[in-house]
Design a protein around this motif. Structure first.
Motif, PDB file in Angstrom:
ATOM      1  N   GLU A 150       0.833  -1.207   0.000  1.00  0.00           N
ATOM      2  CA  GLU A 150       0.000   0.000   0.000  1.00  0.00           C
ATOM      3  C   GLU A 150       0.869   1.259   0.000  1.00  0.00           C
ATOM      4  O   GLU A 150       0.476   2.298  -0.549  1.00  0.00           O
ATOM      5  N   LYS A 159      -6.762  -0.778   7.105  1.00  0.00           N
ATOM      6  CA  LYS A 159      -7.729   0.181   7.618  1.00  0.00           C
ATOM      7  C   LYS A 159      -8.318   1.042   6.506  1.00  0.00           C
ATOM      8  O   LYS A 159      -9.402   1.609   6.650  1.00  0.00           O
ATOM      9  N   SER A 160      -7.629   1.093   5.374  1.00  0.00           N
ATOM     10  CA  SER A 160      -8.115   1.850   4.228  1.00  0.00           C
ATOM     11  C   SER A 160      -9.182   1.083   3.438  1.00  0.00           C
ATOM     12  O   SER A 160      -9.862   1.662   2.586  1.00  0.00           O
ATOM     13  N   HIS A 161      -9.314  -0.215   3.714  1.00  0.00           N
ATOM     14  CA  HIS A 161     -10.313  -1.031   3.016  1.00  0.00           C
ATOM     15  C   HIS A 161     -11.709  -0.587   3.426  1.00  0.00           C
ATOM     16  O   HIS A 161     -11.987  -0.363   4.609  1.00  0.00           O
TER      17      HIS A 161
END
Length: 385
Positions: free
Chosen positions: A267, A281-283
Motif C-alpha cells: 500500500e 484500515k483503508s479497506h
C-alpha cells in the motif's frame, strides 16, 4: 474427545482420525478398497456414497472445524458448489447471488441454470438492501462469498443470514478464502458452508477436493443428489487431505501474518496503484471484516501503476510462482482475467471491477523479507521504457 472443548490445532490434528486398531499406528490407515461387505455389517460402504472409512472420518474433521453437525467431501470445489446448489434448487425456483463471485461459480449459473429452469438474480452490490430487493416469492437460496475472489470484498454475514431466515430461505457461503480458521459463518446464521478443499484445507498445491459443512438434515439432502451425480473423492486423496489438514491452523495463521505485512508494505509502495485486503484500515469494509473474521486471511490483490508491464512482472518473478490456484504454503500470483475469471466476458469482469492489470496474490509462509525482495526486483524489471 469432546469437539466443543478443544482448541483449533487439536481439532485439526485429532478429530477425524481413522484409528489403527490392528497395528496402533500414529496416523490414519488408508483403506483403498472400492468394494465392501453388505451382509452382517452396520454400514454398507461404497465409495460413491461418501461413506468409506477415510471419507467418513474426514467429514467429521470438516464438521468439527465449521462447528456443524455434519459434512461431506467432494472431488472438487465446483462439485461441492454445483451439488449443493442443485440439491436445493429445482425447476421454477429462484436464487439470489451476490455480484462478486468466483468465476467458476458464476459461469455455472450463467451457462447451466437456464437448462434446469432455475431463475437467478445477481445483486447490484453487497449491501443487504440489494439482497432484499432481489428476493422473489420463489426464492429458495441466497448464495454469498466473503471475502470475495479476487477483490476481497466483504459481505455482512449476519445481516444476510437474518434476512434469509425471515423469508425462510436457505443460505450458502463459499468460505474458501477465509477458511474456518478465520471465519465461522455457521455461528453467524449461515446454513451451508462450502469449500474448495484444494485451497487452504489441502495447502500444498497437490490435491483437488471440495467440502460442504451443514446440519445433518441439509447434508443428507446434498448427499441424496451427490450419490447420483458421482462427485466423490478417491480415498488416497481423502487420506492426503486429512494429513494436510493437521497443519491447517498453523499454516493459515502464518499466512495471515505475512499477508497483513505484505498488504501494508504494498500500500505504501511507490509503484503500486491499489491494494485490496480487508485487513487494511483503508479497506472500505475493514470494520465489517474485523467484526466477523478472527483473521484477515492470506489472500490479497493489487494493481501496479500504468507505467509497469504486468506480463513482464510475472515473468520476472524468481521465487514467487506465477501459478493458478491458491493457498499453498508457497507464494503464488496470477492474473484473474486469464485464469479464475477467464470464463467471464470482459463486460462481466468490468461489472465486478476486475481490471486486466489486477494481480491476485496468495501469500505463502516464506520469510517476509524474501517475498518483498522478489516483488521489488520484478517490479524494477517490469517498468516500461
Amino acid at each position: 474427545m469432546k469437539k466443543n472443548n478443544i482448541g483449533l490445532n487439536t481439532v485439526c490434528t485429532h478429530i477425524g482420525e481413522v484409528k489403527d486398531e490392528q497395528f496402533k499406528g500414529a496416523v490414519s490407515p488408508l483403506y483403498m478398497s472400492s468394494s465392501y461387505a453388505f451382509d452382517d455389517v452396520e454400514v454398507k460402504r461404497y465409495p460413491r456414497y461418501f461413506n468409506t472409512p477415510n471419507q467418513e472420518a474426514l467429514s467429521k474433521k470438516v464438521a468439527a472445524l465449521e462447528h456443524t453437525e455434519a459434512a461431506i467431501i467432494f472431488g472438487s470445489g465446483m462439485a461441492a458448489v454445483s451439488t449443493s446448489l442443485l440439491a436445493f434448487l429445482h425447476k421454477g425456483d429462484h436464487i439470489v447471488l451476490q455480484n462478486a463471485l468466483y468465476g467458476g461459480t458464476m459461469n455455472l449459473v450463467l451457462e447451466e441454470f437456464h437448462k434446469y429452469g432455475i431463475e437467478y438474480t445477481f445483486t447490484k452490490s453487497l449491501d443487504v438492501k440489494d439482497f432484499k430487493k432481489a428476493i422473489k416469492k420463489n426464492t429458495k437460496v441466497i448464495y454469498i462469498e466473503t471475502p470475495s475472489n479476487p477483490l476481497l470484498k466483504i459481505t455482512d454475514i449476519r445481516k444476510v443470514a437474518k434476512l434469509a431466515k425471515k423469508n425462510n430461505i436457505v443460505t450458502m457461503i463459499d468460505n474458501t478464502f477465509a477458511s474456518p480458521v478465520n471465519q465461522l459463518p455457521g455461528t453467524m446464521g449461515i446454513d451451508i458452508m462450502i469449500h474448495s478443499a484444494t485451497k487452504y484445507f489441502g495447502g500444498h498445491s497437490d490435491i483437488l477436493a471440495g467440502a460442504v459443512a451443514a446440519s445433518a438434515e441439509h447434508i443428507n439432502q446434498i448427499f441424496q443428489l451427490g450419490k447420483n451425480l458421482g462427485g466423490s473423492l478417491s480415498d488416497f486423496t481423502v487420506w492426503m487431505l486429512e494429513r494436510s489438514m493437521k497443519t491447517l491452523g498453523i499454516r493459515v495463521k502464518e499466512q495471515n501474518k505475512n499477508a497483513l505485512k505484505l498488504a501494508n508494505y504494498l500500500e505504501k509502495h511507490e509503484s503500486v496503484a491499489k491494494v485490496y485486503y480487508p485487513g487494511l484500515k483503508s479497506h472500505a469494509d475493514y470494520e465489517l471484516a474485523k467484526s466477523q473474521m478472527s483473521g484477515f486471511g492470506g489472500m490479497l490483490s493489487f494493481e501496479l501503476k500504468p507505467e509497469y508491464n504486468v506480463s513482464k512482472f510475472f515473468k520476472s518473478l524468481k521465487m514467487i510462482k506465477p501459478s493458478m490456484s491458491l493457498a499453498g504454503v508457497e507464494s503464488t500470483m496470477l492474473s484473474p482475467t486469464k485464469t479464475s475469471h477467464a470464463l467471464l466476458t470482459p463486460e462481466e469482469r468490468e461489472k465486478q471491477g476486475i481490471a486486466d492489470g489486477l494481480i491476485r496474490f496468495s501469500v505463502g509462509i516464506e520469510d517476509k523479507k524474501d517475498i518483498i525482495s522478489d516483488i521489488n526486483q520484478a517490479i524494477k524489471k517490469s517498468k516500461k521504457k
